[in-house]
Design a protein around this motif. Structure first.
Motif, PDB file in Angstrom:
ATOM      1  N   THR B  75      32.231  11.717  56.854  1.00 21.28           N
ATOM      2  CA  THR B  75      32.489  13.163  56.911  1.00 21.28           C
ATOM      3  C   THR B  75      31.612  13.830  57.974  1.00 21.28           C
ATOM      4  O   THR B  75      32.101  14.628  58.784  1.00 21.28           O
ATOM      5  N   GLU B  76      30.332  13.477  57.987  1.00 23.55           N
ATOM      6  CA  GLU B  76      29.412  14.093  58.948  1.00 23.55           C
ATOM      7  C   GLU B  76      29.833  13.759  60.384  1.00 23.55           C
ATOM      8  O   GLU B  76      29.891  14.641  61.246  1.00 23.55           O
ATOM      9  N   GLY B  78      32.813  12.775  61.462  1.00 21.53           N
ATOM     10  CA  GLY B  78      34.094  13.425  61.764  1.00 21.53           C
ATOM     11  C   GLY B  78      33.897  14.897  62.092  1.00 21.53           C
ATOM     12  O   GLY B  78      34.478  15.419  63.058  1.00 21.53           O
ATOM     13  N   ASN B  79      33.058  15.565  61.307  1.00 20.79           N
ATOM     14  CA  ASN B  79      32.802  16.991  61.576  1.00 20.79           C
ATOM     15  C   ASN B  79      32.073  17.192  62.901  1.00 20.79           C
ATOM     16  O   ASN B  79      32.271  18.207  63.570  1.00 20.79           O
ATOM     17  N   VAL B  82      34.779  17.227  65.505  1.00 26.85           N
ATOM     18  CA  VAL B  82      35.560  18.479  65.480  1.00 26.85           C
ATOM     19  C   VAL B  82      34.743  19.623  66.082  1.00 26.85           C
ATOM     20  O   VAL B  82      35.281  20.464  66.801  1.00 26.85           O
ATOM     21  N   ALA B  83      33.439  19.645  65.796  1.00 23.20           N
ATOM     22  CA  ALA B  83      32.590  20.742  66.291  1.00 23.20           C
ATOM     23  C   ALA B  83      32.084  20.487  67.716  1.00 23.20           C
ATOM     24  O   ALA B  83      31.222  21.219  68.207  1.00 23.20           O
ATOM     25  N   SER B 183      41.104  17.765  64.690  1.00 21.02           N
ATOM     26  CA  SER B 183      41.293  18.714  63.592  1.00 21.02           C
ATOM     27  C   SER B 183      40.434  18.382  62.382  1.00 21.02           C
ATOM     28  O   SER B 183      40.240  17.212  62.041  1.00 21.02           O
ATOM     29  N   SER B 184      39.950  19.432  61.709  1.00 16.51           N
ATOM     30  CA  SER B 184      39.134  19.217  60.508  1.00 16.51           C
ATOM     31  C   SER B 184      39.961  18.612  59.370  1.00 16.51           C
ATOM     32  O   SER B 184      39.405  18.031  58.447  1.00 16.51           O
ATOM     33  N   THR B 185      41.296  18.740  59.440  1.00 17.10           N
ATOM     34  CA  THR B 185      42.133  18.142  58.386  1.00 17.10           C
ATOM     35  C   THR B 185      42.128  16.610  58.473  1.00 17.10           C
ATOM     36  O   THR B 185      42.500  15.937  57.528  1.00 17.10           O
ATOM     37  N   VAL B 187      39.395  14.915  58.792  1.00 22.87           N
ATOM     38  CA  VAL B 187      38.115  14.413  58.253  1.00 22.87           C
ATOM     39  C   VAL B 187      38.273  13.782  56.864  1.00 22.87           C
ATOM     40  O   VAL B 187      37.840  12.643  56.656  1.00 22.87           O
ATOM     41  N   THR B 191      37.731   9.846  55.818  1.00 25.77           N
ATOM     42  CA  THR B 191      36.790   9.480  54.755  1.00 25.77           C
ATOM     43  C   THR B 191      37.475   8.594  53.714  1.00 25.77           C
ATOM     44  O   THR B 191      36.900   7.602  53.259  1.00 25.77           O
TER      45      THR B 191
END
Lengths: 240, 215
Positions: B75-76, B78-79, B82-83, B183-185, B187, B191
């Motif tokens: 998750t970290e 992937g985010n 995205v960021a 995209s955040s979707t 993530v 996971t």
């Protein structure tokens, strides 16, 4: 070595969608270029291509004579160390406080002793009005403060090539003035800068050379005065 | 890396300890009550070593680390994609293999090895203390049975499993985190893939190692 950027016959796109077709331009020491185009015209993508963050489908980008898409990491790293990049959405490291975000490139590349790095970070925190937020995480401060922190991080390495993605967007008047002053100071120090904007008046304030892009192609380049007519025409057509 | 060890290892101690205690109690009570019925008291130590040290310790530790830290890693990461944090690291000349991947592999692997040993210790000793409340067995006889049954190979295989599982968890979860594009979707999807793939690979690796060393 003086900073130098050459974009040669650059094409980029995704399967089924061409974004840029055969773009060519160049810049060198002390040049301030602005990429002017409508929202969604690919300005950010072009900036990332120019900085070697992403690579073209065909053609090449040479930064200080080096094609980053073909360079070994150690060689690419020497080029990246010369760059400063301000992301539109700041891209600060979320789990580091503002002070550590600023110190990160200095610490990683061993640019000074821990005390020297701490002093330099403090100097930048003060210069950008962030001294009260040094221990805050990016999520704990406002968008405006995050932008200041991101700009400070882009400049702390004393870059020779500076890439600014729409720096004046959503910036308050004080920060806008700060950016203009910094852009002028960087130019006088010989820094090559490439900036994106969709606002012609911002382009006038930031650039000595404007590249007007429309539908993946350069439609006009020149000084802001030379590009003004084409920009106004594009504005009428809703392209910027 | 220290932050990773703190999160994956130190902060997981209460959860791992509690689960080890419960499982230890169950296995020890079952062994102490059931084996004598079939005249199999002499196998008690072997069964405890087999179940807890060889299998449950590394496996249960891996499951908990997958659920707790593997998901956090994918998750970290992937985010961060995205960021645009990964792009920011790249343009600062920071090698993400050294800055993102290596600390997670070293941290998770170190934590899984230590947690696996901790699990074994709590499951065997803690489980015995709880079982002692119910059954009349002296610690000295329990310890004698246990230590005469443990071989160097058992310890080495247990540590080898923990080493392999730690590497698998970190590698697969970081890889899936890096598979996020824009995209955040994406993530949570990445996971989920990380958890499923890591569980499968841990089971597979566990079976292969057991086959290799104990057949």
């Amino acid at each position: 070595m003086d900073p130098n950027l050459q974009i040669q016959n650059l094409s980029f796109g995704y399967p089924g969608k061409k974004i840029f077709d055969s773009l060519t331009f160049a810049a060198e020491k002390g040049h301030s270029l602005v990429i002017l185009g409508a929202s969604g015209s690919g300005k950010t993508t072009l900036l990332k291509l120019a900085a070697g963050i992403i690579f073209p489908v065909s053609g090449q980008v040479l930064i200080n004579g080096i094609n980053l898409s073909q360079a070994a990491w150690s060689q690419a790293q020497t080029v990246y160390r010369e760059l400063g990049f301000l992301f539109q959405d700041t891209a600060l490291i979320a789990n580091m406080n503002i002070s550590d975000n600023l110190a990160l490139p200095l610490r990683y590349h061993g640019r000074g002793s821990p005390d020297e790095i701490a002093l330099r970070v403090l100097e930048f925190l003060r210069q950008f009005g962030l001294e009260n937020y040094a221990e805050s995480l990016p999520a704990q401060i406002s968008v405006g403060l995050k932008k200041r922190a991101a700009l400070a991080r882009a400049l702390i390495n004393q870059p020779r090539l500076l890439f600014l993605d729409d720096p004046l967007a959503e910036a308050d008047l004080r920060f806008q003035e700060m950016i203009i002053q910094i852009a002028r100071a960087q130019k006088s120090q010989g820094t090559l800068s490439l900036t994106t904007t969709s606002n012609f008046s911002d382009a006038v304030r930031l650039a000595d050379h404007v590249i007007l892009i429309q539908q993946g192609k350069i439609i006009k380049t020149g000084s802001p005065a030379e590009v003004e007519t084409a920009a106004l025409q594009a504005l009428k057509e809703g392209q910027i | 890396m220290l932050r990773q060890i703190l999160f994956t290892g130190i902060e997981a101690l209460p959860t791992i300890g509690t689960i080890a205690l419960f499982l230890g109690v169950v296995v020890i009570i079952q062994s102490l009550t059931q084996l004598p019925r079939f005249g199999g008291e002499e196998y008690m130590g072997k069964i405890l070593v087999l179940v807890i040290l060889r299998e449950l310790g590394p496996l249960m530790t891996a499951f908990l680390v997958i659920g707790r830290s593997g998901t956090a890693i994918s998750t970290e990461t992937g985010n961060m994609i995205v960021a645009h944090e990964i792009e920011a690291l790249k343009v600062m000349g920071i090698d993400t293999r050294l800055f993102i991947v290596a600390p997670r592999i070293l941290g998770v692997t170190t934590a899984v090895i230590c947690l696996s040993l901790y699990f074994d210790l709590i499951a065997l000793l803690g489980g015995f203390i709880v079982a002692k409340l119910i059954l009349i067995t002296s610690f000295s006889s329990f310890a004698r049975i246990l230590f005469t049954s443990i071989t160097g190979t058992d310890l080495i295989i247990s540590l080898l499993k923990a080493l392999l599982f730690g590497n698998l968890i970190a590698l697969v979860c970081v890889y899936q985190g890096f598979s996020v594009r824009i995209s955040s979707t994406e993530v949570p999807q990445a996971t989920t893939r990380a958890v499923v793939q890591t569980l499968f690979l841990v089971f597979l690796a566990n079976s292969l190692l057991t086959l290799l060393f104990y057949l």
